[in-house]
Motif scaffolding. Structure first.
Motif, PDB file in Angstrom:
ATOM      1  N   UNK A  55       0.796  -1.227   0.000  1.00 23.55           N
ATOM      2  CA  UNK A  55       0.000   0.000   0.000  1.00 23.55           C
ATOM      3  C   UNK A  55       0.827   1.275   0.000  1.00 23.55           C
ATOM      4  N   UNK A  56       2.110   1.189   0.306  1.00 28.00           N
ATOM      5  CA  UNK A  56       2.904   2.393   0.525  1.00 28.00           C
ATOM      6  C   UNK A  56       3.913   2.724  -0.546  1.00 28.00           C
ATOM      7  N   UNK A  57       3.795   2.114  -1.736  1.00 24.22           N
ATOM      8  CA  UNK A  57       4.730   2.418  -2.805  1.00 24.22           C
ATOM      9  C   UNK A  57       6.061   1.723  -2.626  1.00 24.22           C
ATOM     10  N   UNK A  58       7.120   2.411  -3.042  1.00 19.90           N
ATOM     11  CA  UNK A  58       8.480   1.874  -3.019  1.00 19.90           C
ATOM     12  C   UNK A  58       9.276   2.612  -1.942  1.00 19.90           C
ATOM     13  N   UNK A  59       9.614   1.917  -0.878  1.00 23.67           N
ATOM     14  CA  UNK A  59      10.401   2.519   0.199  1.00 23.67           C
ATOM     15  C   UNK A  59      11.888   2.405  -0.125  1.00 23.67           C
ATOM     16  N   UNK A  60      12.676   3.364   0.404  1.00 25.53           N
ATOM     17  CA  UNK A  60      14.111   3.393   0.098  1.00 25.53           C
ATOM     18  C   UNK A  60      14.924   3.333   1.390  1.00 25.53           C
ATOM     19  N   UNK A  61      15.738   2.285   1.522  1.00 26.90           N
ATOM     20  CA  UNK A  61      16.595   2.088   2.692  1.00 26.90           C
ATOM     21  C   UNK A  61      18.035   2.368   2.285  1.00 26.90           C
ATOM     22  N   UNK A  62      18.632   3.399   2.894  1.00 27.22           N
ATOM     23  CA  UNK A  62      20.000   3.782   2.566  1.00 27.22           C
ATOM     24  C   UNK A  62      20.974   2.746   3.101  1.00 27.22           C
ATOM     25  N   UNK A  63      21.764   2.154   2.203  1.00 29.41           N
ATOM     26  CA  UNK A  63      22.657   1.069   2.584  1.00 29.41           C
ATOM     27  C   UNK A  63      23.859   1.545   3.393  1.00 29.41           C
ATOM     28  N   UNK A  64      24.138   2.849   3.362  1.00 31.25           N
ATOM     29  CA  UNK A  64      25.314   3.372   4.057  1.00 31.25           C
ATOM     30  C   UNK A  64      24.950   3.971   5.420  1.00 31.25           C
ATOM     31  N   UNK A  65      23.847   4.717   5.468  1.00 30.84           N
ATOM     32  CA  UNK A  65      23.437   5.328   6.741  1.00 30.84           C
ATOM     33  C   UNK A  65      22.434   4.463   7.506  1.00 30.84           C
ATOM     34  N   UNK A  66      21.931   3.396   6.855  1.00 33.94           N
ATOM     35  CA  UNK A  66      20.967   2.481   7.484  1.00 33.94           C
ATOM     36  C   UNK A  66      19.730   3.200   7.998  1.00 33.94           C
ATOM     37  N   UNK A  67      19.228   4.133   7.208  1.00 34.63           N
ATOM     38  CA  UNK A  67      17.968   4.791   7.551  1.00 34.63           C
ATOM     39  C   UNK A  67      17.113   4.902   6.294  1.00 34.63           C
ATOM     40  N   UNK A  68      15.834   5.222   6.503  1.00 41.45           N
ATOM     41  CA  UNK A  68      14.910   5.322   5.381  1.00 41.45           C
ATOM     42  C   UNK A  68      14.831   6.769   4.895  1.00 41.45           C
ATOM     43  N   UNK A  69      14.849   6.934   3.586  1.00 38.49           N
ATOM     44  CA  UNK A  69      14.691   8.254   2.985  1.00 38.49           C
ATOM     45  C   UNK A  69      13.335   8.329   2.294  1.00 38.49           C
ATOM     46  N   UNK A  70      13.051   9.438   1.626  1.00 41.13           N
ATOM     47  CA  UNK A  70      11.720   9.665   1.067  1.00 41.13           C
ATOM     48  C   UNK A  70      11.292   8.501   0.175  1.00 41.13           C
ATOM     49  N   UNK A  71      10.070   8.013   0.350  1.00 42.23           N
ATOM     50  CA  UNK A  71       9.599   6.904  -0.486  1.00 42.23           C
ATOM     51  C   UNK A  71       9.235   7.369  -1.892  1.00 42.23           C
ATOM     52  N   UNK A  72       9.166   6.431  -2.806  1.00 46.59           N
ATOM     53  CA  UNK A  72       8.706   6.686  -4.163  1.00 46.59           C
ATOM     54  C   UNK A  72       7.280   6.156  -4.272  1.00 46.59           C
ATOM     55  N   UNK A  73       6.348   7.038  -4.570  1.00 45.26           N
ATOM     56  CA  UNK A  73       4.933   6.689  -4.600  1.00 45.26           C
ATOM     57  C   UNK A  73       4.286   7.324  -5.828  1.00 45.26           C
ATOM     58  N   UNK A  74       2.978   7.400  -5.818  1.00 45.83           N
ATOM     59  CA  UNK A  74       2.266   8.092  -6.895  1.00 45.83           C
ATOM     60  C   UNK A  74       2.642   9.565  -6.950  1.00 45.83           C
TER      61      UNK A  74
END
Length: 541
Positions: A55-74
């Protein structure tokens, strides 16, 4: 002939570029945060692990900082927030995303999404892409009973096969069905933060079973797994341990929204999918949800309004109010026995002594100390009359109701109508009030006739804009700054220049109905029927 072919291919590619964001904006000038649902697919790129969700589109997990950045959605151009499969092609650097009716790809891996309908690729409308992979020159889509072969840079259909005609295909993760390489990992690894790995499932700290929906053995010793509840698990071959991570907020719609200076507190009408009351840190994207199921004295309810002050959170639901003591970290539920009205609580306002409640059936006041109703003496004036907004201005409580604007003075207890508090030179009635907002000693009111303002110093009413300026749409929320008025409507956002009356409408489908707003400098937060929307509004001045 060659020129015609080049023109044809160029035109075809342009016609496919219909999923990109509006050209006025950069890809992340609009960001939609919404609950993930289950995790369907995971792929690893150069910088991010991309996580496809239900339901939430494409989430992005930063492989270097190990945190989530802005998701890709509609909001970035995806056709649907339901992602059935995703794949990062390391050879071309393109990211591919499949949704129920389309497959899309992007060169920038942020916006400018090219879309192809699955039916135009020879698949039926009921078919579904379960997995995506790539070879040296091609992209492979695994459907229900066939494999679709596409050119890896243009997306042009090459053929449909019962089985791939290539052996060296790098696949991203699909549905987990006990694949041996992943099963061995799940049998031998452990989990942290109170979670237990029990064979092919996780058990959360409350003892609830969480299905493993997908898994991936990535590069650099990373192991990723996705849960049916939207939890993302990150492990490594070195530690042989999984760490559970929440993608962002769990809310699938936002009605209650409040900024306490550090976090945005969020409440939803769909309390089943949203699970509880959430907060998100706007700077770090860190989030947390107080779940109804896992929190003592927190009854499940839709949350239509939130107010935070003096170390307490008050959340208005349906026939109940949830109270959270931030210092002592405990919740309480107040019901009709405490004086909470028996309808929907549209707004909550607090001062040092009382909590004022605007509901679909009238007005109430609750004393903070006793947590019980403290009658005002004017409740009968609003009996069974919907009140949509309450605003505190100095010692006055401004009440916006279906029958008009009323002002109650707490020091000299009396209630007055709008026409009695100052000069009003226009004949139109101020009724069906849906929003009130005070800014720099001016009170703005949205009513059936349009937008009126009251100058607290001059004590004069002025009808500044008729409702026709925003096409007489229903207004659910209002916020103001020095130069602009922002209206949240039934299908988007309207910005009005105070001086010129120039309007800018934003009715993108990913916005939906805007129930609440919070303006923080250059960023406007929208609580909408689609989720939590962040808009860098100064990009469009």
């Amino acid at each position: 002939m060659f020129r015609f072919l080049l023109f044809f291919l160029f035109f075809t590619q342009l016609s496919q570029l219909i999923g990109q964001p509006d050209s006025r904006f950069r890809p992340f000038d609009w960001v939609l945060y919404r609950g993930a649902g289950s995790i369907s697919s995971i792929t690893e790129g150069f910088t991010f692990a991309y996580i496809g969700t239900e339901m939430g589109g494409l989430k992005r997990f930063n492989l270097y900082s190990n945190n989530f950045e802005e998701p890709i959605t509609t909001a970035q151009g995806l056709k649907d927030n339901q992602v059935t499969a995703t794949h990062f092609d390391l050879g071309t650097g393109l990211i591919w995303v499949a949704s129920p009716h389309h497959v899309q790809y992007s060169f920038s891996r942020e916006g400018d999404w090219y879309a192809k309908e699955l039916q135009n690729l020879g698949l039926s409308r009921n078919d579904r892409i379960n997995r995506i992979g790539s070879s040296t020159n091609y992209i492979w889509l695994q459907a229900r009973s066939s494999y679709v072969k596409l050119d890896h840079s243009s997306g042009i259909l090459v053929g449909i096969y019962p089985t791939p005609d290539e052996l060296d295909i790098h696949w991203s993760s699909g549905q987990y069905v006990g694949q041996s390489n992943l099963h061995e990992i799940f049998m031998n690894y452990s989990a942290m933060d109170g979670w237990i790995l029990n064979g092919d499932e996780f058990i959360d700290p409350l003892g609830r079973r969480v299905e493993i929906t997908t898994g991936m053995i990535a590069r650099h010793g990373n192991i990723f797994a996705g849960g049916g509840d939207g939890t993302f698990f990150h492990g490594t071959t070195t530690m042989e341990t999984f760490f559970p991570l929440k993608l962002d907020i769990s809310n699938t719609d936002v009605v209650g929204l409040f900024d306490d200076g550090n976090s945005l507190w969020i409440g939803s009408s769909d309390f089943v999918s949203s699970k509880g009351v959430s907060w998100i840190n706007p700077q770090s994207n860190e989030s947390f949800v107080y779940e109804f199921e896992g929190t003592i004295n927190m009854n499940p309810t839709p949350v239509y309004s939130i107010h935070v002050s003096d170390g307490e959170l008050w959340a208005g639901g349906k026939e109940i109010i949830l109270v959270y003591d931030m210092k002592d970290d405990y919740w309480r539920t107040l019901g009709e026995e405490r004086g909470v009205p028996s309808g929907v609580i549209w707004d909550v306002h607090g001062d040092s002594s009382y909590i004022w409640i605007a509901s679909s059936v009238g007005l109430r006041r609750i004393e903070r100390v006793t947590r019980r109703e403290s009658p005002i003496g004017i409740e009968n004036l609003f009996f069974n009359i919907p009140i949509y907004d309450i605003e505190g201005v100095d010692d006055d409580i401004w009440i916006g109701s279906r029958s008009g604007v009323f002002v109650f003075n707490q020091q000299n207890p009396q209630i007055r109508q709008a026409k009695d508090i100052g000069r009003k030179d226009f004949p139109e009635l101020l009724n069906r009030i849906t929003a009130i907002k005070e800014f720099e000693r001016v009170v703005y009111v949205v009513c059936e006739m349009g937008i009126a303002k009251f100058d607290l110093k001059e004590r004069v009413w002025e009808l500044i804009f008729p409702s026709s300026i925003y096409h007489a749409k229903t207004v659910y929320s209002l916020t103001v700054n020095q130069k602009h008025i922002f209206l949240g409507t039934e299908n988007g956002l309207v910005r009005i220049n105070k001086k010129t009356g120039f309007t800018r409408e934003y009715s993108f489908p990913f916005i939906g109905q805007v129930n609440a707003m919070n303006l923080d400098g250059k960023t406007l937060w929208l609580g909408s029927s689609q989720g939590l929307v962040k808009f860098k509004w100064k990009r469009d001045l």
